[in-house]
Motif scaffolding. Structure first.
Motif, short mmCIF file in Angstrom:
data_model
loop_
_atom_site.label_atom_id
_atom_site.label_comp_id
_atom_site.label_asym_id
_atom_site.label_seq_id
_atom_site.Cartn_x
_atom_site.Cartn_y
_atom_site.Cartn_z
N MET A 236 0.98 -1.26 0.02
CA MET A 236 -0.06 0.09 -0.05
C MET A 236 0.79 1.19 -0.10
SD MET A 236 -2.78 -1.17 2.89
CE MET A 236 -3.37 0.40 2.81
N PRO A 237 0.57 2.30 -0.72
CA PRO A 237 1.37 3.60 -0.96
C PRO A 237 1.63 3.92 0.64
CG PRO A 237 -0.42 3.59 -2.34
CD PRO A 237 -0.71 2.35 -1.36
N SER A 238 0.96 4.17 1.63
CA SER A 238 0.99 4.46 3.08
C SER A 238 2.41 3.80 3.54
CB SER A 238 0.14 4.39 3.90
OG SER A 238 -0.67 3.37 4.23
N VAL A 239 2.29 2.33 3.32
CA VAL A 239 3.22 1.48 3.90
C VAL A 239 4.53 1.69 3.31
CG1 VAL A 239 3.98 -1.10 4.50
CG2 VAL A 239 1.54 -0.18 4.55
N ARG A 240 4.43 1.64 1.91
CA ARG A 240 5.67 2.04 1.12
C ARG A 240 6.23 3.04 1.50
NH1 ARG A 240 3.56 0.45 -3.40
NH2 ARG A 240 3.00 2.60 -4.09
N GLY A 241 5.64 4.28 1.62
CA GLY A 241 5.82 5.57 2.08
C GLY A 241 6.80 5.66 3.44
N ALA A 242 6.09 4.77 4.37
CA ALA A 242 6.78 4.63 5.59
C ALA A 242 8.07 3.95 5.57
CB ALA A 242 5.84 4.19 6.54
N LEU A 243 8.07 3.10 4.90
CA LEU A 243 9.32 2.13 4.64
C LEU A 243 10.38 2.94 3.95
CD1 LEU A 243 7.65 -1.59 3.79
CD2 LEU A 243 8.76 -0.76 6.09
N ASN A 244 10.14 3.40 2.88
CA ASN A 244 11.10 4.46 2.30
C ASN A 244 11.63 5.67 2.95
OD1 ASN A 244 11.04 2.67 0.01
ND2 ASN A 244 9.43 3.83 -0.91
N GLY A 245 10.80 6.12 3.76
CA GLY A 245 11.01 7.16 4.67
C GLY A 245 12.26 6.70 5.88
N LEU A 246 11.77 5.40 6.43
CA LEU A 246 12.63 4.86 7.32
C LEU A 246 13.96 4.51 6.63
CD1 LEU A 246 13.20 3.53 10.19
CD2 LEU A 246 12.19 1.47 9.23
N ALA B 30 4.96 12.02 -1.83
CA ALA B 30 4.52 11.35 -3.28
C ALA B 30 5.57 10.55 -3.81
CB ALA B 30 4.32 12.26 -4.16
N LEU B 31 6.93 10.93 -3.58
CA LEU B 31 8.04 10.43 -4.17
C LEU B 31 8.41 9.03 -3.09
CD1 LEU B 31 10.42 10.20 -5.93
CD2 LEU B 31 11.85 11.22 -4.17
N LEU B 32 8.30 9.45 -1.96
CA LEU B 32 8.52 8.00 -0.78
C LEU B 32 7.39 6.90 -1.22
CD1 LEU B 32 8.89 10.21 2.57
CD2 LEU B 32 10.88 8.66 1.13
N SER B 33 6.16 7.30 -1.20
CA SER B 33 5.36 6.33 -1.51
C SER B 33 5.18 5.89 -3.00
CB SER B 33 3.62 7.01 -1.20
OG SER B 33 3.44 8.06 -1.93
N GLY B 34 5.79 6.26 -3.87
CA GLY B 34 5.85 5.67 -5.34
C GLY B 34 4.70 6.40 -6.12
N ASP B 35 4.35 7.60 -5.98
CA ASP B 35 3.30 8.13 -6.51
C ASP B 35 3.81 9.35 -7.36
OD1 ASP B 35 0.79 8.55 -7.44
OD2 ASP B 35 0.15 10.20 -5.85
N ALA C 192 10.49 2.24 -5.72
CA ALA C 192 9.14 2.89 -5.53
C ALA C 192 8.51 3.44 -6.83
CB ALA C 192 9.37 3.89 -4.59
N CYS C 193 9.40 3.73 -7.70
CA CYS C 193 8.63 4.60 -8.92
C CYS C 193 9.44 3.80 -10.03
CB CYS C 193 9.06 6.18 -8.80
SG CYS C 193 8.83 6.96 -7.53
N PRO C 194 8.99 2.67 -10.40
CA PRO C 194 9.51 2.01 -11.62
C PRO C 194 9.38 2.38 -13.10
CG PRO C 194 7.73 0.79 -10.85
CD PRO C 194 7.73 1.80 -9.77
N MET C 195 8.48 3.67 -13.21
CA MET C 195 8.22 3.86 -14.52
C MET C 195 9.53 4.69 -14.95
SD MET C 195 4.98 6.51 -16.02
CE MET C 195 3.85 5.04 -15.57
#
Length: 293
Positions: free
Chosen positions: A4-14, A229-234, A68-71
């Motif tokens: 989920m974006p929120s989880v991905r953002g938190a992990l990338n922030g960590l 948005a970057l952290l969460s892959g958006d 996070a941002c594979p595009m």
């Protein structure tokens, strides 16, 4: 299954936080040696170690950004750059994301980027001290600080002569917003008015050492992203154009603050670039809108 974006953002922030703490801890020994030993040769060695550690920090950040941002990002003009050269980098500025975008596209292609920063940012926990150890130029802002601002920039640029360096200046002086654009009554459709003071000092101090100016245009076709948005892959679309520009010899010198003619020529040179950049941003955005139809 994608997170989920929120989880991905938190992990990338960590991950970003841990990466920053580790890089800072490793920087402490060479930073202390640099502070305590005045010999130029020793300090040059410390600078190389500090820059290598900073490069490792960027490499880890690039890895989580790619995940996070594979595009694929659309990047043009980064071929043939010299990782051991000296460059002056100029870019438009819209978001904190710009810094990570620039570090990602230039990593391994040019030396570690040194940014012009507001003096208040030296007090940012951990990373402010890292910026100090890496000789980032801290500049005052506000009425009556122009001369000290330029003196600080000059001292920092003198240090950059020791090792290959890429000096970046966000010429607008602040991040672009619609409100700032309207308040300025800017001459440009997608940019704030350029401020060439700090860039002029960089040219005067070590302009002859720069191989070229790298004129960078960053466009976010789907709208300017937040750091979250970057952290969460958006962040799905990023377009970056890099143009190598020869630095005119008449912009080089030793006394930018006292030479009105040189300041005027520098401003005219930057304004011409800003006109090209404004057209390029419009073309990029128009192409994106056309692709959606």
């Amino acid at each position: 299954m994608r997170l989920m974006p929120s989880v991905r953002g938190a992990l990338n922030g960590l991950l970003l936080g841990l990466n920053t703490l580790l890089a800072f801890a490793l920087m402490v020994p060479p930073a202390l040696v640099k502070l305590l030993v005045p010999a130029d040769r020793v300090r040059a060695g410390c600078d190389r170690a500090l820059n290598a550690l900073a490069g490792g920090w960027v490499a880890v950040n690039n890895a989580w950004i790619a995940s996070a941002c594979p595009m694929p990002w659309q990047v043009r003009g980064v071929e043939g750059l010299n990782p051991r050269g000296w460059y002056l980098v100029s870019s438009n500025h819209q978001s904190w994301v710009d810094i990570l975008v620039l570090q990602r596209i230039f990593h391994g292609r040019i030396p570690f980027l040194k940014f012009f920063l507001k003096r208040e940012l030296i007090w940012v926990p951990v990373i402010g001290l890292a910026w100090w150890a890496l000789d980032f130029p801290f500049m005052k802002r506000g009425r009556g600080t122009g001369r000290s601002d330029l003196a600080t920039t000059r001292r920092s640029c003198e240090k950059f002569k020791r090792v290959p360096t890429a000096v970046i200046n966000f010429v607008e002086g602040t991040r672009f917003t619609a409100a700032k654009h309207a308040a300025q009554n800017s001459s440009y459709r997608h940019l704030l008015e350029p401020r060439s003071g700090g860039l002029g000092v960089a040219l005067a101090t070590m302009g002859g050492q720069f191989e070229a100016m790298l004129d960078v245009t960053i466009v976010y076709p789907e709208g300017t992203p937040s750091f979250w948005a970057l952290l969460s892959g958006d962040v799905r679309a990023v377009a970056v154009d890099v143009r190598q520009r020869a630095i005119p010899p008449h912009l080089l010198g030793t006394s930018p603050s006292g030479d009105k003619a040189r300041r005027a020529h520098t401003r005219k040179w930057i304004e011409a670039q800003w006109q090209d950049k404004d057209r390029l941003i419009q073309e990029r955005l128009a192409a994106r809108r056309g692709a959606r139809k």
